[in-house]
Design a protein around this motif. Structure first.
Motif, PDB file in Angstrom:
ATOM      1  N   GLN A 107       5.151  11.219  20.284  1.00 19.52           N
ATOM      2  CA  GLN A 107       5.319  10.103  20.556  1.00 19.52           C
ATOM      3  C   GLN A 107       6.282   9.289  19.543  1.00 19.52           C
ATOM      4  O   GLN A 107       7.172   8.469  19.970  1.00 19.52           O
TER       5      GLN A 107
ATOM      6  N   VAL B 101       8.555  11.128  22.640  1.00 15.51           N
ATOM      7  CA  VAL B 101       8.430  11.709  23.842  1.00 15.51           C
ATOM      8  C   VAL B 101       7.069  11.186  24.144  1.00 15.51           C
ATOM      9  O   VAL B 101       6.161  11.326  23.447  1.00 15.51           O
ATOM     10  N   GLN B 102       6.786  10.663  25.360  1.00 19.01           N
ATOM     11  CA  GLN B 102       5.607   9.715  25.722  1.00 19.01           C
ATOM     12  C   GLN B 102       4.715  10.443  26.715  1.00 19.01           C
ATOM     13  O   GLN B 102       3.457  10.197  26.694  1.00 19.01           O
ATOM     14  N   THR B 103       5.434  11.305  27.583  1.00 20.28           N
ATOM     15  CA  THR B 103       4.477  11.838  28.670  1.00 20.28           C
ATOM     16  C   THR B 103       5.035  13.345  28.607  1.00 20.28           C
ATOM     17  O   THR B 103       6.008  13.767  28.096  1.00 20.28           O
TER      18      THR B 103
ATOM     19  N   GLU C 106       6.405  14.669  31.351  1.00 24.93           N
ATOM     20  CA  GLU C 106       7.456  14.772  32.063  1.00 24.93           C
ATOM     21  C   GLU C 106       8.758  14.317  30.707  1.00 24.93           C
ATOM     22  O   GLU C 106       9.812  15.173  31.144  1.00 24.93           O
ATOM     23  N   ASP C 107       8.448  13.801  29.817  1.00 26.15           N
ATOM     24  CA  ASP C 107       9.449  13.620  28.886  1.00 26.15           C
ATOM     25  C   ASP C 107       9.635  14.743  28.035  1.00 26.15           C
ATOM     26  O   ASP C 107      10.853  15.304  27.954  1.00 26.15           O
TER      27      ASP C 107
ATOM     28  N   GLN D 277      11.681  17.221  30.497  1.00 25.49           N
ATOM     29  CA  GLN D 277      13.145  16.770  30.378  1.00 25.49           C
ATOM     30  C   GLN D 277      13.904  17.003  29.175  1.00 25.49           C
ATOM     31  O   GLN D 277      15.044  17.630  29.254  1.00 25.49           O
ATOM     32  N   MET D 278      13.134  16.946  27.780  1.00 22.24           N
ATOM     33  CA  MET D 278      13.849  17.260  26.441  1.00 22.24           C
ATOM     34  C   MET D 278      14.002  18.453  26.248  1.00 22.24           C
ATOM     35  O   MET D 278      14.977  19.204  25.710  1.00 22.24           O
TER      36      MET D 278
END
Length: 83
Positions: free
Chosen positions: A18, A22-24, A26-27, A30-31
């Motif tokens: 976080q 990166v919060q989720t 999905e994040d 994607q990263m």
């Protein structure tokens, strides 16, 4: 989906992720594991190769120790190239 719902991601790793944006789940997806590892390494120099394995395992939905030897070798090469 919360990060701690992923394989290999506990409260401490979730907190660190976080802090790098990166919060989720999905994040993270994607990263990608390599970019997330680079960002973690810059923010937390003590992170090591096992952290990269755990990130990849979280993305792949498996325990980090179940990654293929080929994938582990690729990730190790990436990590070694950062030194």
């Amino acid at each position: 989906m919360e990060l701690t719902a992923l394989n290999n991601i506990g409260k401490e790793m979730s907190r660190k992720l976080q802090q790098i944006g990166v919060q989720t789940a999905e994040d993270l997806q994607q990263m990608g594991s390599k970019e997330a590892f680079v960002r973690l390494k810059m923010a937390f120099p003590e992170v090591c190769l096992v952290h990269l394995y755990t990130l990849q395992g979280a993305i792949d939905g498996t325990d980090y120790n179940q990654l293929s030897e080929e994938l582990k070798a690729e990730l190790k090469g990436f990590s070694d190239g950062m030194k």
